[in-house]
Motif scaffolding. Structure first.
Motif, mmCIF file in Angstrom:
data_model
loop_
_atom_site.group_PDB
_atom_site.id
_atom_site.type_symbol
_atom_site.label_atom_id
_atom_site.label_comp_id
_atom_site.label_asym_id
_atom_site.label_seq_id
_atom_site.Cartn_x
_atom_site.Cartn_y
_atom_site.Cartn_z
ATOM 1 N N ALA A 23 -0.136 -0.928 -2.249
ATOM 2 C CA ALA A 23 -0.390 -0.237 -0.981
ATOM 3 C C ALA A 23 0.015 -1.089 0.209
ATOM 4 O O ALA A 23 0.554 -0.581 1.199
ATOM 5 N N ASP B 68 6.083 -0.320 1.980
ATOM 6 C CA ASP B 68 7.300 -0.268 2.789
ATOM 7 C C ASP B 68 8.392 -1.149 2.187
ATOM 8 O O ASP B 68 9.570 -0.774 2.184
ATOM 9 N N TRP C 29 -1.093 -1.742 10.063
ATOM 10 C CA TRP C 29 -0.973 -0.587 9.179
ATOM 11 C C TRP C 29 -1.088 -0.998 7.719
ATOM 12 O O TRP C 29 -1.610 -0.261 6.885
ATOM 13 N N ARG C 30 -0.617 -2.186 7.390
ATOM 14 C CA ARG C 30 -0.760 -2.684 6.018
ATOM 15 C C ARG C 30 -2.227 -2.868 5.673
ATOM 16 O O ARG C 30 -2.688 -2.474 4.613
ATOM 17 N N SER D 172 -3.864 0.480 5.214
ATOM 18 C CA SER D 172 -3.502 1.147 3.964
ATOM 19 C C SER D 172 -4.262 0.548 2.780
ATOM 20 O O SER D 172 -4.715 1.283 1.895
ATOM 21 N N LEU E 141 -7.864 1.815 2.967
ATOM 22 C CA LEU E 141 -7.952 3.217 2.553
ATOM 23 C C LEU E 141 -7.829 3.373 1.042
ATOM 24 O O LEU E 141 -8.583 4.138 0.430
ATOM 25 N N VAL E 142 -6.907 2.658 0.440
ATOM 26 C CA VAL E 142 -6.741 2.739 -1.010
ATOM 27 C C VAL E 142 -8.004 2.259 -1.717
ATOM 28 O O VAL E 142 -8.499 2.908 -2.643
#
Length: 76
Positions: free
Chosen positions: A27, A31, A43-44, A47, A50-51
């Motif tokens: 995750a 990118d 954003w990393r 993510s 969230l995962v």
């Protein structure tokens, strides 16, 4: 699969931890793996969070689906 999802032995807990870590790495670097976009560090981190926030309840639900009626936490 049932043993993996609801097993309480050290080997099952270790396997789940390793799988969750691998999914977090994927995750965080999606990118780079896709090669089509570059995400900012914020954003990393989002993510990965969230995962990990979604993965644990999903694994618990899958464990209940595999072994209906059994106590997921081993009767504790």
């Amino acid at each position: 699969m049932t043993d993996f999802l609801i097993g309480n032995g050290w080997q099952h807990r270790l396997a789940r931890t390793v799988v969750q870590g691998l999914l977090a790495v994927i995750a965080a670097n999606i990118d780079l793996l896709l090669g089509s976009a570059i995400f900012d560090p914020e954003w990393r981190a989002l993510s990965v969070a969230l995962v990990m926030a979604v993965l644990s309840p999903v694994m618990a639900l899958l464990g209940e689906a595999e072994a209906p009626g059994e106590d997921v936490d081993g009767g504790r």
